[in-house]
Design an enzyme around this catalytic site. Structure first.
Site, PDB file in Angstrom:
ATOM      1  N   SER A  17       0.831  -1.211   0.000  1.00 28.71           N
ATOM      2  CA  SER A  17       0.000   0.000   0.000  1.00 28.71           C
ATOM      3  C   SER A  17       0.866   1.262   0.000  1.00 28.71           C
ATOM      4  O   SER A  17       2.026   1.243   0.432  1.00 28.71           O
ATOM      5  CB  SER A  17      -0.900   0.018   1.241  1.00 28.71           C
ATOM      6  OG  SER A  17      -1.699  -1.149   1.269  1.00 28.71           O
TER       7      SER A  17
HETATM    8  N1  SAM Z   1      -0.460  -5.100   4.056  1.00 32.47           N
HETATM    9  C1  SAM Z   1       0.309  -5.369   2.855  1.00 32.47           C
HETATM   10  C2  SAM Z   1       1.680  -4.767   2.910  1.00 32.47           C
HETATM   11  O1  SAM Z   1       2.026  -4.111   3.899  1.00 32.47           O
HETATM   12  O2  SAM Z   1       2.444  -5.004   1.952  1.00 32.47           O
HETATM   13  C3  SAM Z   1      -0.416  -4.966   1.602  1.00 32.47           C
HETATM   14  C4  SAM Z   1      -1.628  -5.785   1.363  1.00 32.47           C
HETATM   15  S1  SAM Z   1      -2.156  -5.976  -0.313  1.00 32.47           S
HETATM   16  C5  SAM Z   1      -2.880  -4.402  -0.613  1.00 32.47           C
HETATM   17  C6  SAM Z   1      -3.520  -7.082  -0.004  1.00 32.47           C
HETATM   18  C7  SAM Z   1      -3.096  -8.508   0.328  1.00 32.47           C
HETATM   19  O3  SAM Z   1      -4.241  -9.224   0.792  1.00 32.47           O
HETATM   20  C8  SAM Z   1      -2.561  -9.274  -0.853  1.00 32.47           C
HETATM   21  O4  SAM Z   1      -1.282  -9.772  -0.588  1.00 32.47           O
HETATM   22  C9  SAM Z   1      -3.577 -10.415  -1.047  1.00 32.47           C
HETATM   23  O5  SAM Z   1      -3.013 -11.615  -1.526  1.00 32.47           O
HETATM   24  C10 SAM Z   1      -4.109 -10.545   0.375  1.00 32.47           C
HETATM   25  N2  SAM Z   1      -5.413 -11.215   0.511  1.00 32.47           N
HETATM   26  C11 SAM Z   1      -6.534 -11.093  -0.267  1.00 32.47           C
HETATM   27  N3  SAM Z   1      -7.521 -11.882   0.216  1.00 32.47           N
HETATM   28  C12 SAM Z   1      -7.020 -12.491   1.335  1.00 32.47           C
HETATM   29  C13 SAM Z   1      -7.553 -13.410   2.290  1.00 32.47           C
HETATM   30  N4  SAM Z   1      -8.803 -13.889   2.217  1.00 32.47           N
HETATM   31  N5  SAM Z   1      -6.759 -13.824   3.295  1.00 32.47           N
HETATM   32  C14 SAM Z   1      -5.487 -13.388   3.400  1.00 32.47           C
HETATM   33  N6  SAM Z   1      -4.914 -12.520   2.531  1.00 32.47           N
HETATM   34  C15 SAM Z   1      -5.680 -12.070   1.512  1.00 32.47           C
END
Ligand code: SAM
Length: 222
Positions: A64
Site C-alpha cells: 500500500s
Molecule cells: N499489508 C500489505 C503490505 O504491507 O504489503 C499490503 C496488502 S495488499 C494491498 C492485499 C493482500 O491481501 C494481498 O497480498 C492479497 O493476496 C491478500 N489477501 C486477499 N484476500 C485475502 C484473504 N482472504 N486472506 C489473506 N490474505 C488475503
C-alpha cells in the site's frame, strides 16, 4: 542509493505526511521513521520505495501507499502490548509498522494472514531480515475466517477490500477492541472503523479508498 539516503527519503515523506495531517501521533510517526520500506519492495523498486504510492509485489498484489498505511495505523490506534490480527500480509510492511508499536516494551504480537503462499514467504524473509520476526507470525490461509487459534484480538486490520464485514472477524475482536477494514465494491471502498463495546458494534465510515480484493469464504469469491 545508500542506507543514509534511504533514511533521508523516509524522513522527507514522513514530514510531508505530518504536514498534511495524515500522521497525527508520535507513535505512528516513529514507527514509519523506523521501518525501512525499501526492504519490503521487490529489488527493481527499491529506489521508488519512498514515492508515496502502491508498488507491485508480484501475483497481482501491491504494497500500500505510505499515506494509506499512516491513515490506517492512526485509525487502528494500536497500543504497546496489543495482540493484533492483520488480514493481507503482502510484503509484511504494515505488519512491521504495527510491530514497532505493539512490541515496543516487550509483550504484544502481530498475527498476519496471507492467502498467497509465495507472498507469505516473501513477507517472512523481509520481516526476518529487518528484525521483526519475533513479533510477527505470518500464517498462510483465508483471512476472512480470521485466526481463531489466537483470538480474541485487541485490534484487527484488513488491508484488502471486502464486500462486507466478515462475521468471524467481528466474533474474534475482543470487547473494547477496534477493527479497520475497507468495505465497498471492487473499484471504490470506504474505510470502516468498527468499535466493539458491550457486545455491540459501532461503525464509523471514514475516507474513500481503493484496495485489491479480499478473496475468501467471507469476502469476494474470485
Ligand atoms: N499489508 C500489505 C503490505 O504491507 O504489503 C499490503 C496488502 S495488499 C494491498 C492485499 C493482500 O491481501 C494481498 O497480498 C492479497 O493476496 C491478500 N489477501 C486477499 N484476500 C485475502 C484473504 N482472504 N486472506 C489473506 N490474505 C488475503
Amino acid at each position: 542509493m545508500s542506507r543514509d539516503k534511504y533514511f533521508e527519503e523516509r524522513k522527507r515523506v514522513v514530514d510531508y505526511l505530518v504536514s498534511l495531517g495524515y500522521i497525527k501521533s508520535d507513535k505512528v510517526r516513529e514507527a514509519l521513521l523506523r521501518v525501512p520500506r525499501e526492504e519490503f519492495v521487490p529489488e527493481p523498486y527499491r529506489d521508488l520505495a519512498y514515492v508515496d504510492r502502491p508498488l507491485p509485489i508480484g501475483y497481482g498484489q501491491t504494497i500500500s501507499a505510505i499515506h494509506m498505511v499512516a491513515i490506517m495505523t492512526e485509525a487502528l490506534d494500536p497500543m504497546p502490548g496489543d495482540k493484533v490480527l492483520e488480514i493481507g500480509t503482502g510484503s509484511g510492511y504494515q505488519a512491521a509498522v504495527l510491530a514497532e508499536i505493539v512490541c515496543k516494551n516487550g509483550g504484544g504480537h502481530v498475527y498476519s494472514i496471507e492467502r498467497i503462499p509465495e507472498l507469505a514467504e516473501f513477507a517472512r524473509r523481509n520481516l526476518d531480515r529487518t528484525g521483526y520476526s519475533d513479533c510477527v507470525t505470518v500464517i498462510v490461509g483465508d483471512g476472512t475466517r480470521g485466526y481463531p487459534e489466537a483470538a480474541p484480538y485487541d485490534r484487527i486490520i484488513v488491508t484488502a477490500a471486502a464486500p462486507d464485514i466478515p462475521k468471524p472477524l467481528i466474533e474474534q475482536l475482543r470487547d473494547g477492541g477496534r477493527m479497520v477494514i475497507p468495505v465497498g465494491d471492487r473499484w471504490v471502498q470506504r474505510l470502516y472503523i468498527i468499535d466493539k463495546k458491550g457486545g455491540k458494534t459501532i461503525i464509523r465510515r471514514s475516507i474513500e479508498c481503493l484496495f485489491v480484493p479480499l478473496i475468501g469464504e467471507y469476502g469476494w469469491k474470485y
